[in-house]
Design a protein around this motif. Structure first.
Motif, mmCIF file in Angstrom:
data_model
loop_
_atom_site.group_PDB
_atom_site.id
_atom_site.type_symbol
_atom_site.label_atom_id
_atom_site.label_comp_id
_atom_site.label_asym_id
_atom_site.label_seq_id
_atom_site.Cartn_x
_atom_site.Cartn_y
_atom_site.Cartn_z
ATOM 1 N N ASP A 99 0.825 -1.223 0.000
ATOM 2 C CA ASP A 99 0.000 0.000 0.000
ATOM 3 C C ASP A 99 0.852 1.264 0.000
ATOM 4 O O ASP A 99 0.330 2.371 0.152
ATOM 5 C CB ASP A 99 -0.939 -0.006 1.216
ATOM 6 N N ASP B 225 2.534 14.965 -7.417
ATOM 7 C CA ASP B 225 1.740 14.855 -6.205
ATOM 8 C C ASP B 225 2.029 16.015 -5.268
ATOM 9 O O ASP B 225 1.129 16.648 -4.738
ATOM 10 C CB ASP B 225 2.069 13.530 -5.497
ATOM 11 N N GLU C 158 -5.809 9.114 -4.061
ATOM 12 C CA GLU C 158 -5.743 7.790 -4.679
ATOM 13 C C GLU C 158 -4.441 7.623 -5.467
ATOM 14 O O GLU C 158 -3.753 6.610 -5.352
ATOM 15 C CB GLU C 158 -6.931 7.576 -5.618
ATOM 16 N N ALA C 159 -4.127 8.651 -6.241
ATOM 17 C CA ALA C 159 -2.923 8.575 -7.072
ATOM 18 C C ALA C 159 -1.669 8.465 -6.218
ATOM 19 O O ALA C 159 -0.692 7.825 -6.595
ATOM 20 C CB ALA C 159 -2.837 9.798 -7.981
ATOM 21 N N SER D 36 -1.047 6.826 -3.519
ATOM 22 C CA SER D 36 -0.630 5.496 -3.064
ATOM 23 C C SER D 36 -0.688 4.460 -4.191
ATOM 24 O O SER D 36 -0.486 3.274 -3.950
ATOM 25 C CB SER D 36 -1.505 5.061 -1.894
ATOM 26 N N GLU D 37 -0.943 4.916 -5.422
ATOM 27 C CA GLU D 37 -1.029 3.987 -6.558
ATOM 28 C C GLU D 37 0.377 3.651 -7.059
ATOM 29 O O GLU D 37 1.106 4.521 -7.513
ATOM 30 C CB GLU D 37 -1.860 4.634 -7.683
ATOM 31 N N ASP E 91 0.944 1.416 -9.557
ATOM 32 C CA ASP E 91 0.892 1.107 -10.989
ATOM 33 C C ASP E 91 1.032 2.408 -11.791
ATOM 34 O O ASP E 91 0.166 3.290 -11.729
ATOM 35 C CB ASP E 91 -0.440 0.423 -11.305
ATOM 36 N N GLU E 92 2.123 2.499 -12.554
ATOM 37 C CA GLU E 92 2.441 3.776 -13.192
ATOM 38 C C GLU E 92 1.431 4.197 -14.246
ATOM 39 O O GLU E 92 1.105 5.374 -14.369
ATOM 40 C CB GLU E 92 3.844 3.700 -13.817
ATOM 41 N N LYS F 261 -1.790 3.512 -14.453
ATOM 42 C CA LYS F 261 -3.004 4.013 -13.801
ATOM 43 C C LYS F 261 -2.771 5.397 -13.232
ATOM 44 O O LYS F 261 -3.614 6.286 -13.316
ATOM 45 C CB LYS F 261 -3.391 3.068 -12.656
ATOM 46 N N ARG F 262 -1.591 5.539 -12.648
ATOM 47 C CA ARG F 262 -1.271 6.799 -11.999
ATOM 48 C C ARG F 262 -1.211 7.937 -13.023
ATOM 49 O O ARG F 262 -1.708 9.035 -12.791
ATOM 50 C CB ARG F 262 0.105 6.659 -11.337
ATOM 51 N N MET G 195 -4.593 9.095 -13.900
ATOM 52 C CA MET G 195 -5.185 9.935 -12.854
ATOM 53 C C MET G 195 -4.631 11.357 -12.939
ATOM 54 O O MET G 195 -5.370 12.333 -12.811
ATOM 55 C CB MET G 195 -4.864 9.356 -11.483
#
Lengths: 367, 529
Positions: free
Chosen positions: B112, B433, B462-463, B465-466, B468-469, B471-472, B475
């Motif tokens: 996480d 971020d 959300e982004a 703690s993501e 997966d690049e 997906k990030r 976002m």
């Protein structure tokens, strides 16, 4: 020798010609009667009568202390009135409320200003200027270095500019309204008309960049040898000389010319003395008071007013130090610098007055 | 063509291109193989760093009030000073911006991204001879996370709740997952000091390539080579001298007369003049810093998105870059991220100056009368000129902007983040971020556009703690669009860092992280006699 004897006396026949403009103030101050008229008052009056010079100095010193208090209060008030306090200004755009809060609490900025002022004053009268809020360095130690640098620069600037200005002034009188006088006037006026940063940049451009003969930047530091220091300050000193020259030169010229119109100079002329001798032996000593005043003002400027020159030449002096401190509202440093600057002005003015009195003994016994 | 040649040469010098690739690309651009060969030979020869010499830098941004404590380093000058004597746990890659190991050899996140384990490098010595331990690292981080701390990294560090050792390793626990944690530890305040600097934060003892020989705040700092440096790919010169030069003309004079090797903060207005000197090279690097016009989304009349759009379309970005930055910069697109960030959302249409669209939105907003814009030259260099340029371009769209020049003193206290429409500057942050969290999260301390959107906040967290690049990245794209089309930010330009050096200086790394080769300039260059 014989012919000059009676002429050197400081007694102009018309009673005003040789008198310095400030004589009225001077005579007024020490003679002020004590309103209570008590024994202390009588003692003071006798003291003033017997030792007028000592009385003047004492009085001036007392006045200076009061003035310094007033100055410190004004500086403190001025900084209080500026937008933003130390915490917000120091952290600038990167201030988080938490960090600002921490700094405020740490320095006691949350307390009323009167309390902070008195605290500071308490330390200052004991000779403790505290530590800088920003760098946590001892203010006295820092000022020691910076003031040393400033005085070093001012000393050499004065060493060159004062004799040069007085000499040129006398030269201008000798050749009054002739070519040398005009040349001296035009050049010195041109120099004083240009802002000091511009003169500085011109000197840098020619001597450092184009011809590469001068040292630049003029940064001085502890491990430098004396000759290295001298070479480093050559350009800033030259700039300062050009900036202060005209003022002193023109005052010398005007004061001597003033005396030159008096009767005893006319007598000297009629006796067939050479112009140079008249100026040097008869006129100049009687023109000394106003010239000393101007020199004192310029000396004060050389110590406290040269921020721009310091910035342009990257010279670590007092002015730069104070400006840095004001920028972040570093109160202990600003206060200490302000007091030192004020003390310089007061001291130099006092010295000018004393010298004026020495040069004109009539002022010692005011009526 | 010569620009491209320069680019290729630089790539080779950075070691980012091998011979085969170099020849291939040179051929593709019609550079003859023989020329290309020579080019590679010269640049490869230049790549071999020379050791020795005394490097002198003339830097803006020093003050007598500068603190020796790295926690309180703020000025440009102290930024470089710190880079010379200290190391962080992590550094950022000069061209990709990705985290690279420094005093931390490697790191591992939990699934996480809320717990991170760092392996601390062994055999590293502080300048005083003491060996670096995990305890020093812990104490350092604790000093910077302390609530009573005056550290400039406090904002960065506040999400770290647990700092402890696991044998030789360092374990950090966060309040919430953060995939960017290693990069946050590259913050320049977080220099690892013996015992965390708790005994003497001002000692300037670290693990960096140079030892501090002398330091006079606001005047000068000198450094000597640290013979025990744990790295060999830095610290080429024997000694360094940093001279405080706050006057722009003094810096230029010192460089052109050869008294210093490098200066920072070259005014775009004087670049052309400086370029004439045959011994001088201009070093400009794309950066994350941006000049902005900020509107408060919650204050009339800027609470109307049509008016905000009108004002965005009324901005002539190209002219701004030419006139205000002298061409040393890139146009912005009304969101605070550019392609120097990892995971930059590509393919978002560039917003252009469009008086018609501006007029359309302006009419739709129903607003009339002048719009008051407050500015001052402390907001960014040329801010007042920029405001007047903006006034002109908006006039063509029928929008009247009233420019009010505010005093520079107190601008950051009284105008910025207080008044509804003003000019400002952002220095950029190591990660997207962090940039968004600092200024666009609803409850951020510095939400200077009063951009308050719960859906944006949710996405940002959300982004964060993501892991997966892909997906990030997606976002971040959505977030960029929100700020661009609904936010209160008008971002006409990203400014380059413009510095200059004599041609003796070799090996300059154009680091996208921050100005002056991310502060590492003195440790990365060498002097060619």
């Amino acid at each position: 020798m014989m012919e000059s004897g009676p002429m050197t006396g400081p007694v102009p026949t018309d009673g005003t010609a040789g008198e310095p403009p400030r004589s009225a103030d001077l005579s007024g101050v020490p003679a002020k009667p004590n309103p209570t008229g008590e024994i202390g008052g009588t003692f003071w009056r006798r003291f003033v009568f017997r030792r007028p010079l000592a009385a003047l100095i004492l009085q001036r010193l007392g006045l200076s202390v009061g003035l310094l208090f007033a100055v410190s209060l004004m500086i403190f008030g001025g900084i209080e009135a500026l937008p933003g306090d130390f915490a917000t200004t120091y952290l600038g755009q990167s201030a988080t409320p938490q960090a600002v809060e921490n700094i405020r609490k740490d320095l006691g900025l949350d307390r009323p200003w009167s309390e902070r002022y008195l605290n500071w004053l308490g330390g200052a009268v004991q000779g403790d200027f505290g530590t800088s809020w920003a760098s946590k360095n001892s203010v006295s130690e820092q000022i020691g270095n910076r003031l040393g640098n400033s005085l070093f620069l001012a000393f050499f600037a004065a060493l060159i500019s004062v004799p040069l200005a007085v000499g040129l002034g006398m030269l201008a009188v000798q050749f009054r309204n002739r070519m040398p006088d005009k040349i001296i006037n035009v050049i010195s006026l041109a120099a004083i008309s240009l802002p000091e940063f511009f003169i500085g940049y011109l000197l840098i451009m020619f001597f450092a960049v184009q011809w590469g003969v001068a040292t630049f930047p003029a940064t001085v530091y502890a491990s430098m040898s004396f000759t290295e220091r001298l070479s480093a300050i050559a350009l800033p000193v030259a700039t300062l000389v050009l900036v202060v020259l005209a003022h002193m030169m023109r005052m010398t010229r005007a004061a001597i010319l003033n005396v030159m119109s008096s009767a005893y100079v006319e007598t000297a002329e009629l006796k067939g003395l050479s112009t140079f001798r008249i100026i040097a032996r008869h006129a100049a000593p009687n023109a000394v008071a106003p010239v000393i005043n101007v020199i004192a003002l310029n000396l004060a400027y050389l110590v406290v007013g040269v921020v721009v020159v310091e910035v342009v030449f990257v010279y670590p002096g007092m002015g730069q130090y104070m400006v840095d401190a004001v920028t972040v509202r570093d109160m202990p440093v600003v206060q200490a610098c302000g007091l030192i600057f004020a003390a310089f002005y007061i001291f130099l003015n006092m010295a000018a007055d004393i010298l004026a009195i020495l040069a004109n003994p009539r002022l010692r016994h005011p009526r | 063509m010569s620009d491209y040649k320069d680019y290729l040469t630089r790539q080779v010098m950075l070691g980012k291109m091998n011979r085969r690739e170099f020849l291939g690309r040179a051929a593709a651009f019609g550079i003859a193989a023989s020329t290309a060969g020579t080019l590679f030979a010269t640049s490869a020869a230049a790549q071999e760093p020379k050791r020795g010499g005394h490097l002198k830098l003339g830097l803006e941004g020093a003050a007598a009030t500068d603190s020796r404590d790295p926690a309180k380093a703020l000025s440009q000058f102290m930024f470089v000073v710190g880079r010379n004597w200290g190391d962080m746990l992590v550094e950022s890659h000069p061209t990709t911006g990705a985290p690279v190991p420094a005093l931390a050899e490697s790191w591992e996140p939990s699934a996480d991204a809320a717990t991170w384990t760092f392996t601390i490098r062994k055999g590293v010595k502080f300048h005083d001879g003491k060996e670096l331990t995990v305890d020093d690292v812990i104490k350092t981080l604790q000093r910077h996370t302390d609530d009573k701390s005056e550290s400039g990294a406090l904002g960065v560090m506040k999400s770290i709740t647990g700092i402890k050792a696991d044998g030789d390793k360092l374990v950090l626990t966060l309040t919430e997952g953060n995939a960017d944690l290693p990069l946050l530890l590259s913050d320049y305040h977080l220099i690892i000091q013996p015992n965390g600097g708790l005994d003497n934060p001002d000692a300037m003892i670290g693990t960096g390539p140079y030892k501090v020989a002398s330091f006079e705040p606001g005047v000068r700092a000198t450094f000597e080579k640290n013979a025990d440096d744990w790295r060999t790919d830095r610290g080429y010169v024997d000694s360094i001298e940093l001279i405080a030069m706050n006057d722009a003309t003094a810096r230029i004079a010192a460089l052109s007369s050869g008294q210093v090797h490098y200066i920072n903060r070259v005014d775009p207005k004087t670049v052309a003049l400086l370029k004439r000197a045959p011994t001088v090279e201009i070093l400009n690097t794309s950066g994350r810093g941006h000049y902005v016009f900020i509107m408060h989304c919650n204050t009339a009349p800027f609470d109307n998105n049509d008016l905000r759009m009108a004002l965005k379309f009324a901005m002539d970005r190209e002219t701004m870059v030419q006139r205000i930055l002298g061409g040393y910069g890139k146009v912005g697109n009304d969101f605070p991220i550019n392609d120097t960030y990892a995971l930059f959302p590509e393919g978002i249409e560039q917003r252009a100056y469009d008086p018609d669209k501006a007029a359309f939105h302006y009419k739709k907003s129903g607003h009339s009368g002048p719009v008051l814009l407050r500015t001052s030259d402390v907001a960014f260099p040329g801010a007042v000129d920029a405001a007047v340029l903006y006034q002109e371009s908006a006039k063509k769209a029928g929008i009247e902007i009233e420019v009010k020049r505010e005093p520079g003193d107190g601008y950051w206290t009284n105008v910025w983040n207080v008044q509804p429409f003003s000019t400002s500057y952002w220095g950029g942050r190591p990660t997207q971020d962090q940039m968004y969290s600092t200024a666009y999260l609803s409850n951020a301390d510095w939400n200077d556009t009063r951009f308050q959107r719960p859906d944006f906040d949710k996405l940002l967290l959300e982004a964060r703690s993501e892991l997966d690049e892909a997906k990030r990245k997606d976002m971040y794209r959505t977030m960029a669009m929100m700020v661009r089309d609904e936010g209160g930010l008008i971002l006409p330009m990203f400014n380059d860092f413009v510095n200059a050096a004599t041609k003796q200086v070799k090996g300059y790394v154009h680091d996208i992280g921050n100005d002056m080769s991310n502060g590492y300039v003195a440790t990365r260059v060498w002097l060619d006699a």
